[in-house]
Design a protein around this motif. Structure first.
Motif, mmCIF file in Angstrom:
data_model
loop_
_atom_site.group_PDB
_atom_site.id
_atom_site.type_symbol
_atom_site.label_atom_id
_atom_site.label_comp_id
_atom_site.label_asym_id
_atom_site.label_seq_id
_atom_site.Cartn_x
_atom_site.Cartn_y
_atom_site.Cartn_z
ATOM 1 N N LEU A 14 0.812 -1.209 0.000
ATOM 2 C CA LEU A 14 0.000 0.000 0.000
ATOM 3 C C LEU A 14 0.847 1.262 0.000
ATOM 4 N N ALA A 15 2.103 1.121 0.355
ATOM 5 C CA ALA A 15 2.975 2.296 0.404
ATOM 6 C C ALA A 15 3.082 2.982 -0.950
ATOM 7 N N ILE A 16 2.875 2.214 -2.026
ATOM 8 C CA ILE A 16 3.006 2.806 -3.360
ATOM 9 C C ILE A 16 1.935 3.861 -3.602
ATOM 10 N N PHE A 17 0.801 3.725 -2.863
ATOM 11 C CA PHE A 17 -0.266 4.684 -3.100
ATOM 12 C C PHE A 17 -0.001 6.016 -2.420
ATOM 13 N N ALA A 18 0.908 6.037 -1.453
ATOM 14 C CA ALA A 18 1.161 7.267 -0.701
ATOM 15 C C ALA A 18 1.677 8.371 -1.611
ATOM 16 N N ALA A 19 2.416 7.977 -2.651
ATOM 17 C CA ALA A 19 2.997 8.976 -3.541
ATOM 18 C C ALA A 19 2.050 9.353 -4.676
ATOM 19 N N SER A 20 0.904 8.654 -4.783
ATOM 20 C CA SER A 20 -0.028 8.920 -5.862
ATOM 21 C C SER A 20 -1.157 9.812 -5.381
ATOM 22 N N PRO A 21 -1.671 10.673 -6.226
ATOM 23 C CA PRO A 21 -2.802 11.488 -5.803
ATOM 24 C C PRO A 21 -4.009 10.608 -5.530
ATOM 25 N N ALA A 22 -4.736 10.914 -4.435
ATOM 26 C CA ALA A 22 -5.910 10.127 -4.082
ATOM 27 C C ALA A 22 -7.010 10.347 -5.116
ATOM 28 N N LEU A 23 -7.659 9.255 -5.500
ATOM 29 C CA LEU A 23 -8.759 9.337 -6.444
ATOM 30 C C LEU A 23 -10.050 9.572 -5.676
ATOM 31 N N ALA A 24 -11.113 9.863 -6.425
ATOM 32 C CA ALA A 24 -12.402 10.110 -5.793
ATOM 33 C C ALA A 24 -12.851 8.885 -5.020
ATOM 34 N N ALA A 25 -13.417 9.135 -3.858
ATOM 35 C CA ALA A 25 -13.913 8.047 -3.032
ATOM 36 C C ALA A 25 -15.159 7.438 -3.670
ATOM 37 N N PRO A 26 -15.442 6.193 -3.351
ATOM 38 C CA PRO A 26 -16.686 5.597 -3.833
ATOM 39 C C PRO A 26 -17.887 6.299 -3.210
ATOM 40 N N ASN A 27 -19.027 6.196 -3.878
ATOM 41 C CA ASN A 27 -20.269 6.712 -3.309
ATOM 42 C C ASN A 27 -20.759 5.721 -2.253
ATOM 43 N N VAL A 28 -20.781 6.165 -1.016
ATOM 44 C CA VAL A 28 -21.127 5.292 0.102
ATOM 45 C C VAL A 28 -22.374 5.836 0.786
ATOM 46 N N VAL A 29 -23.282 4.943 1.135
ATOM 47 C CA VAL A 29 -24.509 5.307 1.836
ATOM 48 C C VAL A 29 -24.619 4.460 3.095
ATOM 49 N N ALA A 30 -25.008 5.091 4.196
ATOM 50 C CA ALA A 30 -25.270 4.384 5.452
ATOM 51 C C ALA A 30 -26.733 4.579 5.820
ATOM 52 N N SER A 31 -27.313 3.577 6.461
ATOM 53 C CA SER A 31 -28.746 3.599 6.714
ATOM 54 C C SER A 31 -29.131 4.507 7.868
ATOM 55 N N ILE A 32 -28.499 4.359 9.033
ATOM 56 C CA ILE A 32 -28.889 5.084 10.240
ATOM 57 C C ILE A 32 -27.712 5.886 10.780
ATOM 58 N N LYS A 33 -28.011 6.835 11.644
ATOM 59 C CA LYS A 33 -27.002 7.790 12.097
ATOM 60 C C LYS A 33 -25.799 7.156 12.805
ATOM 61 N N PRO A 34 -25.982 6.189 13.718
ATOM 62 C CA PRO A 34 -24.792 5.612 14.369
ATOM 63 C C PRO A 34 -23.855 4.923 13.388
ATOM 64 N N ILE A 35 -24.422 4.230 12.407
ATOM 65 C CA ILE A 35 -23.587 3.559 11.399
ATOM 66 C C ILE A 35 -22.942 4.589 10.489
ATOM 67 N N HIS A 36 -23.694 5.590 10.103
ATOM 68 C CA HIS A 36 -23.137 6.684 9.296
ATOM 69 C C HIS A 36 -21.946 7.310 10.007
ATOM 70 N N SER A 37 -22.042 7.477 11.323
ATOM 71 C CA SER A 37 -20.955 8.080 12.084
ATOM 72 C C SER A 37 -19.688 7.242 12.001
ATOM 73 N N LEU A 38 -19.811 5.925 12.173
ATOM 74 C CA LEU A 38 -18.636 5.052 12.100
ATOM 75 C C LEU A 38 -18.045 5.053 10.693
ATOM 76 N N VAL A 39 -18.912 5.019 9.691
ATOM 77 C CA VAL A 39 -18.426 5.054 8.307
ATOM 78 C C VAL A 39 -17.742 6.391 8.022
ATOM 79 N N ALA A 40 -18.340 7.481 8.482
ATOM 80 C CA ALA A 40 -17.751 8.807 8.254
ATOM 81 C C ALA A 40 -16.376 8.916 8.902
ATOM 82 N N ALA A 41 -16.212 8.309 10.070
ATOM 83 C CA ALA A 41 -14.917 8.355 10.743
ATOM 84 C C ALA A 41 -13.854 7.581 9.972
#
Length: 369
Positions: A14-41
């Motif tokens: 994974l170290a090879i990715f450190a030097a590469s620009p980060a690409l767009a994150a996937p579109n992620v959806v969480a159902s309820i607020k507590p799960i959304h919080s963990l995913v957001a973190a």
């Protein structure tokens, strides 16, 4: 075999990715607020997940809006608890998110799954439950090395003067006899994970150990789907697991003055919190939170509240407090509010921590007086 939390280790590749620009994150959806919080973190610094059930809405009765449908149609990954909680969601997942990876967190390996408790008055804990063998004595020897390689070694011996094995008198599904080794739970993840959740309690996020396993599953999923940002997900996951362990210790200590005092809750949403922190509700006002109890039921509950000498009666912001207020009338019980979803808490990475602290504070404030 290492548990899921232990598998969040950054491979050297994974170290090879450190030097590469980060690409767009996937579109992620969480159902309820507590799960959304963990995913957001876990996604912090990469992207923000979408949330379906917002505000004080209940996942038991939620209806999708057009904007929610659009989130599901655009989603690459959807995190939810399962059909026992988000009863509105199975159909939309099939019709709108057919191309998305759907992660049912109730199916994460090693998860402690408790049975639903029957009726409105619970049996007292017998304190010798084989599936929950942790001794609460606050001598938490957290052996986290925060490479997620701690194997759930916490010897949480919270000795609140209770000398028990946390047998809360409620059966936990054994997931093919995996042992739980954190808090005495020795999670052996080599079992085949084929349990039936039809009668399981779906409020799994209110157990901090379950939350740690969910974080590991969330990070694993994101790392596999988005390797360009895997190092960030991994580091965030490590930090989050460490914070959850500290939160567990903090809450266990904060509830010392509330244990052993009878209280009733609006509906049976807190079994996991009670089980983890050795505090037990005496019963509930409703068996189904969507159906208001009739006059005969209200009379019966009031009699039970008086017979049990309940100290506190807790309402929930997702439902009308009228039932609780009616039952409290004519008794000596104090009124409080418990919120299992974080209705009034700002969405985001800190919501889970605030939610759990608020539960502990509400219980302590009302029961500890």
């Amino acid at each position: 075999m290492p548990n899921r939390a232990a598998r969040l280790i950054v491979p050297a590749t994974l170290a090879i990715f450190a030097a590469s620009p980060a690409l767009a994150a996937p579109n992620v959806v969480a159902s309820i607020k507590p799960i959304h919080s963990l995913v957001a973190a876990v996604m912090d610094g990469v992207g923000e997940p979408g949330l379906l059930v917002q505000g004080a809405a209940s996942p038991h009765s939620f209806s999708l809006r057009p904007s929610d449908a659009a989130k599901l149609e655009a989603a690459n990954i959807v995190f939810w608890i399962g059909a026992d909680l988000e009863t509105f969601l199975p159909g939309p997942l099939a019709s709108l998110a057919g191309d998305a990876q759907v992660v049912e967190l109730m199916d994460v390996e090693g998860m402690t799954i408790l049975d639903m408790r029957e009726g409105g008055l619970f049996e007292p804990h017998s304190h010798d439950h084989g599936d929950h063998d942790h001794d609460h004595d606050h001598d938490h020897d957290h052996d986290h090395d925060h490479d997620h390689d701690h194997d759930h070694d916490h010897d949480h011996d919270h000795d609140h003067g209770h000398d028990h094995d946390d047998d809360h008198g409620h059966e936990a599904h054994d997931h093919d006899d995996h042992g739980h080794d954190e808090h005495g739970h020795s999670h052996d993840h080599e079992h085949d994970h084929h349990h039936d959740h039809d009668h399981g309690d779906a409020h799994i996020w209110l157990d901090t150990q379950n939350a740690r396993l969910m974080v590991a599953a969330i990070a694993d999923t994101l790392m596999a789907a988005d390797p360009e940002n895997a190092e960030t997900y991994n580091e965030n996951g490590q930090a989050l697991v460490a914070r959850l362990s500290e939160l567990e210790d903090e809450i266990a200590e904060s509830l010392d003055g509330a244990r052993g005092r009878p209280f009733f809750v609006f509906h049976d949403a807190y079994h996991y919190f009670e089980n983890r922190f050795d505090i037990e509700a005496t019963g509930t006002f409703t068996v189904n939170p969507e159906v208001a109890p009739g006059a005969a039921r209200l009379t019966e509950i009031r009699e039970r509240v008086q017979a049990e000498e309940a100290v506190c009666l807790f309402a929930e912001p997702q439902f009308s407090p009228a039932v609780v207020e009616t039952i409290a009338d004519g008794t000596d019980a104090r009124l409080g509010v418990l919120d299992p979803l974080g209705a009034d808490i700002e969405d985001g990475p800190e919501l889970y921590f605030t939610l759990m602290r608020n539960l502990a504070q509400s219980l302590s404030d009302c029961l500890g007086q």
